[in-house]
Design an enzyme around this catalytic site. Sequence first.
Site, PDB file in Angstrom:
ATOM      1  N   GLU D  84       0.749  -1.248   0.055  1.00 57.62           N
ATOM      2  CA  GLU D  84      -0.144   0.061   0.105  1.00 57.62           C
ATOM      3  C   GLU D  84       0.947   1.266   0.161  1.00 57.62           C
ATOM      4  OE1 GLU D  84      -3.926  -0.472   1.730  1.00 57.62           O
ATOM      5  OE2 GLU D  84      -2.764  -1.118   3.365  1.00 57.62           O
ATOM      6  N   HIS D 103      -0.455   5.656   7.722  1.00 51.76           N
ATOM      7  CA  HIS D 103      -1.717   4.697   7.683  1.00 51.76           C
ATOM      8  C   HIS D 103      -1.680   3.766   8.714  1.00 51.76           C
ATOM      9  CE1 HIS D 103      -4.636   2.247   5.769  1.00 51.76           C
ATOM     10  NE2 HIS D 103      -3.755   1.311   5.760  1.00 51.76           N
ATOM     11  N   HIS D 105      -4.713   1.010  11.177  1.00 51.11           N
ATOM     12  CA  HIS D 105      -6.041   0.270  11.444  1.00 51.11           C
ATOM     13  C   HIS D 105      -6.349   0.535  12.973  1.00 51.11           C
ATOM     14  CE1 HIS D 105      -4.146  -2.610   8.358  1.00 51.11           C
ATOM     15  NE2 HIS D 105      -4.545  -1.528   7.658  1.00 51.11           N
ATOM     16  N   HIS D 173     -11.489  -0.592   6.714  1.00 49.61           N
ATOM     17  CA  HIS D 173     -10.006  -0.574   6.433  1.00 49.61           C
ATOM     18  C   HIS D 173      -9.204   0.072   7.309  1.00 49.61           C
ATOM     19  CE1 HIS D 173      -6.210  -0.252   3.376  1.00 49.61           C
ATOM     20  NE2 HIS D 173      -5.926  -0.500   4.633  1.00 49.61           N
TER      21      HIS D 173
END
Lengths: 242, 242, 242, 242
Positions: D84, D103, D105, D173
Site C-alpha cells: 500500500e 496509515h 488500522h 480498512h
Amino acid sequence: MSASAHAPKAAPELIEEVVAGNRILFQQNIVDAFGHLSVRHDQDPSKYIMARHLAPGLVTAEDLVTFDLDSNPVGDTSQRYYSERFIHGEIYKARPEVVAVVHCHAPELIPFGVTKAPLRPVYHMSGFLGAGVARFEIRDTGGMTDMLVRTPALGHALAQSLGDKPMVLMRGHGATMVGATIKQVVYRAIYAARNAGLQMEALRLGDVTYLESEEAAKAAATNDKAMERAWGLWESEAMGTR
Amino acid sequence: MSASAHAPKAAPELIEEVVAGNRILFQQNIVDAFGHLSVRHDQDPSKYIMARHLAPGLVTAEDLVTFDLDSNPVGDTSQRYYSERFIHGEIYKARPEVVAVVHCHAPELIPFGVTKAPLRPVYHMSGFLGAGVARFEIRDTGGMTDMLVRTPALGHALAQSLGDKPMVLMRGHGATMVGATIKQVVYRAIYAARNAGLQMEALRLGDVTYLESEEAAKAAATNDKAMERAWGLWESEAMGTR
Amino acid sequence: MSASAHAPKAAPELIEEVVAGNRILFQQNIVDAFGHLSVRHDQDPSKYIMARHLAPGLVTAEDLVTFDLDSNPVGDTSQRYYSERFIHGEIYKARPEVVAVVHCHAPELIPFGVTKAPLRPVYHMSGFLGAGVARFEIRDTGGMTDMLVRTPALGHALAQSLGDKPMVLMRGHGATMVGATIKQVVYRAIYAARNAGLQMEALRLGDVTYLESEEAAKAAATNDKAMERAWGLWESEAMGTR
Amino acid sequence: MSASAHAPKAAPELIEEVVAGNRILFQQNIVDAFGHLSVRHDQDPSKYIMARHLAPGLVTAEDLVTFDLDSNPVGDTSQRYYSERFIHGEIYKARPEVVAVVHCHAPELIPFGVTKAPLRPVYHMSGFLGAGVARFEIRDTGGMTDMLVRTPALGHALAQSLGDKPMVLMRGHGATMVGATIKQVVYRAIYAARNAGLQMEALRLGDVTYLESEEAAKAAATNDKAMERAWGLWESEAMGTR
C-alpha cells in the site's frame, strides 16, 4: 518579578511526594504527556510548587519550580512553564484551605464534561463526589478560545466555577481536583476517573442507585484515613520499587 | 483478648497459598489497594488467617495475622487491621464449610451491585454463578453508613444476605465470594468479574442465552477439577516466576 | 492403544511453531489458562500434536504429545490431557484439508456466541469471516452437559456444526477456528476476536457497512500472504525476544 | 527505474525520527503488525522514506528505503515493500505541503469508518479534527477489491478523497493522516484514535457538545507548539529509555 527573588526551601519529604505524585498520576493513566500536579509551599502559603513544562511521568526533583500565586516563577525564570499554571495559582488564592491541585485529561472524565450527565458516586471509594462536582464552560468567560486556562482571568473564572467543590469538570478539556494533601488530591483524581468508568457501565444496565449524600460524606471521611494504604502501593508501582 | 494468647502454627504451604492468592488477586485486577483474602486456619477452625492492613499486592508471609471468629487478632495486637475483617469472621461463623473468603471491589462487579441487573453465567467458566448471587443492602441494617462492614453486626447481616450462595454483591461497595479452598475462592473472584464484563457486552447485542442451572452446576463441578491449571499460570505471573 | 506404539518424529520447526503459537495466543489474550492449539502431524496425517493438560502460556516442546484422530495419546499415556481434545481429533477427521485448530474462550467472542448477533467482517483484516461463521449448540446433541466437548460424539457434532466454515461459535463456551497452517489459524483466532470487539463498538454508532463477500474473500486471500509479518512480531513479543 | 539510481542521503536526525515514530505508533496501539509511517525526503521533495515490508514495532534505521513519488524503491529493489505504499506517494504528489503520512488500522477509528457517525473533536487535544475528516469508499473507484490501496490509481483516488483535510477514514480498512512533520502526524494519529474512543463513550451519555470550529482551530494551533512534550514521553516509552 525580581530576578534576585529567592524561593523558600521546601521540606525534602514534600519534594519527594510531589515527584511521586506526578509519577503515580501517569502510571495510573490519569495524565498522559499533559496534565499537572502542584502543592502549596509548606514554608510560604503564598507560593506553590510545580514542575516546569514537562510530562508528569518524567518529572524529577530537579524539575520542580516555585511560583507565586500570580503563577510567576520565583527565582530562575529561564525555563518554559505550563501555560495553564493559572489553574493552580488562582485556586490557591480562592481556596486558602486547598494544599494540592491536579489538572488532568483523564479519559473516563471527558465524556461527563461534554454531556449533561451528572457524575455521581457509585461506590464508597469515590464518596468525595457526593459533595458535588462543578462544571466549567470556558466560553462563558473567554468566548472562542483554544480551551486552555492560560490567563489569570480564566484561572479566576475556573476557580469561581469550582466554588467550594472538590472537583470541576472542564467542558471539552478535562478536570481539576483539589485536596488538603497531595495524597488526597491524587486519590481523588484516580477514583474520580474510576467512578466515571463504572458509572458509564452501570448506566447501561438500568437505573443506578448512587450513594446518598450522607453515605458519601461518611465514606469520604473513612477513605481519608485509608489513603496511605493506596499511596504505598501506587508509589511502589510508579517508582518501580515494587 | 489476652496478650498471652498464641496462634496455632499453620502449614507452610497454606501460608504460601495465602500470599500467592493475594498477589494473584492484585495481578488479575480483582483487588487494587483495597480488598482482602482470608483462609480458615488449618489447625483450628475457630480461627482464620488474613493480612494486616496492607494492599494485597504487597502482602508477604510476615504480614499474615491470625484472628478468632470475632475478628480479634490472636497474639500480637499491635498492628493495624482491615476495618472490614468482620466480613470474614462472621461468614466463617455462619458457614462452617467455607474455608476461604475474598472481599473485593472488582470493577466489572460494581455495576451489577448498583442496578437490578441479575448477574448470570454466560459461559461455563463461571458456572458457579448458576447457584445464585446474593445481594446485600447495607442500609437495611445499618441505615446511613460509610458503606463499610466495620462491625460484627454488619458482618452478621452480610453473612445472612449471603445465605448459602457462593457470592454476594454489596450495593455501592463491591462483592464477597466464598470457597472450599483458597484456589476455589480466587477462581470464583476472577471469573465472576470476567463473567460480569462479558455479560454487559452480550446484553448490548440482544437477548442472551445463559447457562441453564443444570449446565451451570455441571460446569462448576468440572471447573473445580481444572483449577490447578489456572492457579499454576496465575501464580507464575503474579509471583514473577514465569 | 498399545503402550508400545511410537509417535513419528515431527520436524523441529513444526514443534517450534506449536510452542510459539501457544505463547502467542496467550500473549494476545486469545486464551487464558484454558484453550488449546493443535497441528496435524507432518509425518502422519492420521495424527495430531498438542500440549498435555497445561496452560498455553506455559507450554514448551517437552509438553507436546502426539494423538491419533480418536484423540488417544500415542506412546506415553501417563499424563493428564485436555478433556476437550476431541474437538481437534474430530475436526481433523471431518476436514482432511485442515492442518491446525485453535479452541479458545476469547472474551470478545463470547457475546456473539450467546446472542443471535451475526459476527461479520468489519474490516479487511478479518476477511476470512466472510466465508461464514458456524454456530454450535451443545444442547442439540448433548442435552444438559457441563458444556465441554469431552466425548468423540460431541466432537463429531461440533465438527458437523463447523461444516466447511473457518470458525464455529460455541454457545456459552467459546469458539474453535481451523486453518491450513498454524500461522493461519493463530491469525484467524486473533483477528476474529478483534473483529468482534470492533463490531460491537460499530453497532453502537448505527448501521454498519460490512465487507461484501467478494471483498472479504479477496482480503482473506491477501492476508494469507501477509501473515508472516504479523507472526514475526507476535513471536518476538510472546517469546520475549523483542 | 535504473538499478544504478542512488537515493540522496537523509539527515541522521530524520532517520532517527522515522524509527522512533514507527516504534511510538506501535507502543501507543495505533498500528499493530500492519500500518506504516513515511516522511518526505529532506534532500529531495520528490522522494519519500519508509520502511520495507516489516511490522512498525520492529523497524530500525537499516530497514528504511527511499521511494520516488510513483512509489518505486530507489536504488536497491531486492526487498519486499508495503503493497500500500501508493497511499504515501500519491498523497505526497497531491499535497506538496505534506511532509509525513501515517496509515493505520487503529481500533478506535474502525467503527467510525464503517458507519455514518461523524468523527468530531470532543476535546482540545484533537482540535485538528475540527478541520474536517474525509471519507474514502474504495468501491467508488475500485469496485470489489481486497480493500488495499495497492495501485497508483487507488492511491490517487484516496488522495482525492483526502482533499485538503488532515485525515481520511477508509471504510472497512482504517485511516490515513498527514502532517507537516513526523511529530505532527504521529500526534494526530494518536489523538484521532483517543478522540474516537472518547466520543463513543460520550455519545452513550447523551447529547455531546463538540468544540466549535474556532475553538478547534485555536486548540490545534496551540497543540502544534506543545507536541515536543508528548514526543519526548512517547519516545522514552517506545525506545525503552525511560
